[in-house]
Scaffold this motif. Structure first.
Motif, PDB file in Angstrom:
ATOM      1  N   GLU A   1       0.832  -1.204   0.000  1.00  0.00           N
ATOM      2  CA  GLU A   1       0.000   0.000   0.000  1.00  0.00           C
ATOM      3  C   GLU A   1       0.871   1.260   0.000  1.00  0.00           C
ATOM      4  OE1 GLU A   1      -3.840   1.798   0.004  1.00  0.00           O
ATOM      5  OE2 GLU A   1      -3.429  -0.339   0.003  1.00  0.00           O
ATOM      6  N   LEU A   2       1.938   1.257   0.785  1.00  0.00           N
ATOM      7  CA  LEU A   2       2.850   2.402   0.822  1.00  0.00           C
ATOM      8  C   LEU A   2       3.538   2.609  -0.520  1.00  0.00           C
ATOM      9  CD1 LEU A   2       4.482   1.796   4.318  1.00  0.00           C
ATOM     10  CD2 LEU A   2       2.794   3.554   3.743  1.00  0.00           C
ATOM     11  N   GLU A   3       3.978   1.512  -1.131  1.00  0.00           N
ATOM     12  CA  GLU A   3       4.638   1.618  -2.435  1.00  0.00           C
ATOM     13  C   GLU A   3       3.686   2.161  -3.486  1.00  0.00           C
ATOM     14  OE1 GLU A   3       8.146  -1.740  -2.259  1.00  0.00           O
ATOM     15  OE2 GLU A   3       6.147  -2.407  -2.912  1.00  0.00           O
ATOM     16  N   SER A   4       2.450   1.705  -3.466  1.00  0.00           N
ATOM     17  CA  SER A   4       1.452   2.186  -4.429  1.00  0.00           C
ATOM     18  C   SER A   4       1.086   3.645  -4.172  1.00  0.00           C
ATOM     19  CB  SER A   4       0.183   1.336  -4.353  1.00  0.00           C
ATOM     20  OG  SER A   4       0.443   0.025  -4.736  1.00  0.00           O
ATOM     21  N   THR A   5       0.890   3.975  -2.928  1.00  0.00           N
ATOM     22  CA  THR A   5       0.475   5.336  -2.566  1.00  0.00           C
ATOM     23  C   THR A   5       1.525   6.364  -2.940  1.00  0.00           C
ATOM     24  OG1 THR A   5      -0.908   4.541  -0.746  1.00  0.00           O
ATOM     25  CG2 THR A   5      -0.163   6.831  -0.622  1.00  0.00           C
ATOM     26  N   PHE A   6       2.781   6.071  -2.637  1.00  0.00           N
ATOM     27  CA  PHE A   6       3.845   7.052  -2.837  1.00  0.00           C
ATOM     28  C   PHE A   6       4.680   6.789  -4.093  1.00  0.00           C
ATOM     29  CE2 PHE A   6       3.021   7.259   1.788  1.00  0.00           C
ATOM     30  CZ  PHE A   6       2.655   8.590   1.863  1.00  0.00           C
ATOM     31  N   GLN A   7       4.296   5.778  -4.879  1.00  0.00           N
ATOM     32  CA  GLN A   7       5.002   5.467  -6.125  1.00  0.00           C
ATOM     33  C   GLN A   7       6.502   5.281  -5.898  1.00  0.00           C
ATOM     34  OE1 GLN A   7       3.206   5.026  -9.235  1.00  0.00           O
ATOM     35  NE2 GLN A   7       1.726   4.841  -7.582  1.00  0.00           N
ATOM     36  N   ILE A   8       6.819   4.401  -4.937  1.00  0.00           N
ATOM     37  CA  ILE A   8       8.212   4.097  -4.605  1.00  0.00           C
ATOM     38  C   ILE A   8       8.373   2.581  -4.514  1.00  0.00           C
ATOM     39  CG2 ILE A   8       8.670   6.249  -3.354  1.00  0.00           C
ATOM     40  CD1 ILE A   8       8.162   4.725  -0.737  1.00  0.00           C
TER      41      ILE A   8
END
Length: 85
Positions: free
Chosen positions: A47-54
């Motif tokens: 979810e963090l990777e998707s949200t912040f595009q990292i």
């Protein structure tokens, strides 16, 4: 931008852990609530990777054991979560 990042981070936690946004605070810790276990930890990372595009490094994933620590680790990815005056 920082207020927006806090909102995005809070939403990411709430979505990944399936908890109310009011439960997301600086006291929140890995395995501190039943909803944050090893399985949901991986949902959170996704979810963090998707949200912040990292793309979060595996070593960083292991360090992300609290809401506060997640904010600190994400600063390595040029994200800021502190309010500016």
């Amino acid at each position: 931008m920082n207020d927006k990042n806090i909102e995005l981070l809070t939403n990411a936690f709430a979505n990944a852990l399936d908890i109310d946004k009011n439960q997301v605070n600086n006291e929140l810790k890995y395995q501190g609530i039943p909803q944050w276990d090893s399985i949901t930890h991986m949902f959170l990372i996704n979810e963090l990777e998707s949200t912040f595009q990292i793309e979060i490094d595996a070593d960083d994933v292991l360090e992300m054991n609290s809401f506060v620590r997640v904010k600190e680790v994400l600063e390595k990815y040029n994200l800021s979560f502190e309010k500016q005056n």
